[in-house]
Design a protein around this motif. Sequence first.
Motif, PDB file in Angstrom:
ATOM      1  N   LEU A  36       5.135  -2.634   2.553  1.00 51.92           N
ATOM      2  CA  LEU A  36       5.011  -3.965   1.972  1.00 51.92           C
ATOM      3  C   LEU A  36       4.994  -4.980   3.099  1.00 51.92           C
ATOM      4  O   LEU A  36       5.823  -4.911   4.007  1.00 51.92           O
ATOM      5  CB  LEU A  36       6.207  -4.231   1.056  1.00 51.92           C
ATOM      6  CG  LEU A  36       6.333  -5.616   0.448  1.00 51.92           C
ATOM      7  CD1 LEU A  36       5.214  -5.856  -0.559  1.00 51.92           C
ATOM      8  CD2 LEU A  36       7.689  -5.763  -0.220  1.00 51.92           C
ATOM      9  N   VAL A  37       4.050  -5.898   3.054  1.00 45.84           N
ATOM     10  CA  VAL A  37       3.975  -6.981   4.038  1.00 45.84           C
ATOM     11  C   VAL A  37       4.003  -8.300   3.274  1.00 45.84           C
ATOM     12  O   VAL A  37       3.190  -8.523   2.379  1.00 45.84           O
ATOM     13  CB  VAL A  37       2.703  -6.892   4.904  1.00 45.84           C
ATOM     14  CG1 VAL A  37       2.666  -8.052   5.908  1.00 45.84           C
ATOM     15  CG2 VAL A  37       2.615  -5.551   5.617  1.00 45.84           C
ATOM     16  N   LEU A  38       4.961  -9.145   3.638  1.00 47.10           N
ATOM     17  CA  LEU A  38       5.075 -10.479   3.062  1.00 47.10           C
ATOM     18  C   LEU A  38       4.774 -11.495   4.149  1.00 47.10           C
ATOM     19  O   LEU A  38       5.287 -11.376   5.267  1.00 47.10           O
ATOM     20  CB  LEU A  38       6.489 -10.720   2.536  1.00 47.10           C
ATOM     21  CG  LEU A  38       6.968  -9.775   1.440  1.00 47.10           C
ATOM     22  CD1 LEU A  38       8.452  -9.969   1.197  1.00 47.10           C
ATOM     23  CD2 LEU A  38       6.182  -9.989   0.167  1.00 47.10           C
ATOM     24  N   LEU A  67       8.151  -4.267   5.325  1.00 46.96           N
ATOM     25  CA  LEU A  67       9.177  -3.417   4.725  1.00 46.96           C
ATOM     26  C   LEU A  67       8.568  -2.062   4.368  1.00 46.96           C
ATOM     27  O   LEU A  67       7.356  -1.939   4.215  1.00 46.96           O
ATOM     28  CB  LEU A  67       9.720  -4.073   3.448  1.00 46.96           C
ATOM     29  CG  LEU A  67      10.292  -5.475   3.619  1.00 46.96           C
ATOM     30  CD1 LEU A  67       9.290  -6.498   3.132  1.00 46.96           C
ATOM     31  CD2 LEU A  67      11.574  -5.604   2.876  1.00 46.96           C
ATOM     32  N   ARG A  68       9.445  -1.076   4.192  1.00 48.70           N
ATOM     33  CA  ARG A  68       8.980   0.231   3.722  1.00 48.70           C
ATOM     34  C   ARG A  68       9.872   0.673   2.577  1.00 48.70           C
ATOM     35  O   ARG A  68      10.998   0.202   2.423  1.00 48.70           O
ATOM     36  CB  ARG A  68       8.953   1.258   4.837  1.00 48.70           C
ATOM     37  CG  ARG A  68      10.282   1.565   5.433  1.00 48.70           C
ATOM     38  CD  ARG A  68      10.135   2.589   6.516  1.00 48.70           C
ATOM     39  NE  ARG A  68      11.408   2.711   7.226  1.00 48.70           N
ATOM     40  CZ  ARG A  68      11.579   3.425   8.291  1.00 48.70           C
ATOM     41  NH1 ARG A  68      10.576   4.093   8.788  1.00 48.70           N
ATOM     42  NH2 ARG A  68      12.752   3.485   8.876  1.00 48.70           N
ATOM     43  N   ALA A  69       9.352   1.604   1.776  1.00 55.90           N
ATOM     44  CA  ALA A  69      10.063   2.077   0.597  1.00 55.90           C
ATOM     45  C   ALA A  69       9.756   3.560   0.402  1.00 55.90           C
ATOM     46  O   ALA A  69       8.847   4.108   1.043  1.00 55.90           O
ATOM     47  CB  ALA A  69       9.630   1.282  -0.634  1.00 55.90           C
ATOM     48  N   HIS A 104      -2.410  -3.345  -3.317  1.00 53.96           N
ATOM     49  CA  HIS A 104      -2.028  -4.349  -4.309  1.00 53.96           C
ATOM     50  C   HIS A 104      -1.728  -5.647  -3.577  1.00 53.96           C
ATOM     51  O   HIS A 104      -1.058  -5.635  -2.538  1.00 53.96           O
ATOM     52  CB  HIS A 104      -0.790  -3.909  -5.084  1.00 53.96           C
ATOM     53  CG  HIS A 104      -1.035  -2.728  -5.954  1.00 53.96           C
ATOM     54  ND1 HIS A 104      -0.031  -2.078  -6.616  1.00 53.96           N
ATOM     55  CD2 HIS A 104      -2.171  -2.073  -6.291  1.00 53.96           C
ATOM     56  CE1 HIS A 104      -0.524  -1.083  -7.321  1.00 53.96           C
ATOM     57  NE2 HIS A 104      -1.818  -1.052  -7.127  1.00 53.96           N
ATOM     58  N   ARG A 105      -2.205  -6.760  -4.139  1.00 56.10           N
ATOM     59  CA  ARG A 105      -1.984  -8.073  -3.534  1.00 56.10           C
ATOM     60  C   ARG A 105      -1.557  -9.062  -4.612  1.00 56.10           C
ATOM     61  O   ARG A 105      -2.136  -9.091  -5.689  1.00 56.10           O
ATOM     62  CB  ARG A 105      -3.273  -8.596  -2.906  1.00 56.10           C
ATOM     63  CG  ARG A 105      -3.732  -7.848  -1.696  1.00 56.10           C
ATOM     64  CD  ARG A 105      -5.035  -8.468  -1.176  1.00 56.10           C
ATOM     65  NE  ARG A 105      -5.399  -7.930   0.098  1.00 56.10           N
ATOM     66  CZ  ARG A 105      -6.141  -6.854   0.267  1.00 56.10           C
ATOM     67  NH1 ARG A 105      -6.604  -6.222  -0.780  1.00 56.10           N
ATOM     68  NH2 ARG A 105      -6.434  -6.418   1.468  1.00 56.10           N
ATOM     69  N   ALA A 112       0.841  -1.193   0.000  1.00 56.95           N
ATOM     70  CA  ALA A 112       0.000   0.000   0.000  1.00 56.95           C
ATOM     71  C   ALA A 112       0.879   1.248   0.000  1.00 56.95           C
ATOM     72  O   ALA A 112       2.012   1.216   0.488  1.00 56.95           O
ATOM     73  CB  ALA A 112      -0.913   0.006   1.230  1.00 56.95           C
ATOM     74  N   ARG A 113       0.335   2.311  -0.532  1.00 57.21           N
ATOM     75  CA  ARG A 113       1.020   3.604  -0.524  1.00 57.21           C
ATOM     76  C   ARG A 113       0.216   4.566   0.339  1.00 57.21           C
ATOM     77  O   ARG A 113      -0.978   4.768   0.125  1.00 57.21           O
ATOM     78  CB  ARG A 113       1.156   4.155  -1.941  1.00 57.21           C
ATOM     79  CG  ARG A 113       1.967   5.420  -1.969  1.00 57.21           C
ATOM     80  CD  ARG A 113       2.282   5.834  -3.374  1.00 57.21           C
ATOM     81  NE  ARG A 113       2.948   7.123  -3.348  1.00 57.21           N
ATOM     82  CZ  ARG A 113       3.132   7.867  -4.395  1.00 57.21           C
ATOM     83  NH1 ARG A 113       2.733   7.455  -5.579  1.00 57.21           N
ATOM     84  NH2 ARG A 113       3.730   9.029  -4.282  1.00 57.21           N
TER      85      ARG A 113
END
Length: 86
Positions: free
Chosen positions: A46-48, A38-40, A76-77, A9-10
């Motif tokens: 982002l989650v995994l 994680l982050r960007a 997004h998935r 997600a953003r």
Amino acid sequence: MRLTLMWEARAAQGRGAELLEWARARVLPYEPLRREILRAPQDRVLVLTWWEAAAFDAELPELPEPEAELITRPVHRWRFESVETS
């Protein structure tokens, strides 16, 4: 089979830290084998999650959509099947 679910997600402008904390606080109905957050740049999170599953389309718990004010677009998935590790 080992499946990895990806959730990305953003955040809305200036709300990246809040989205990151939102993702950290989510509790799934049962625990995955592994979970990584994680982050960007551009306040993306982002989650995994890794799961053992019988089929690619197995029913697995996923993170929900955050409230609309917290994100700039729908989440997004994707699903991935592990084919090799080293």
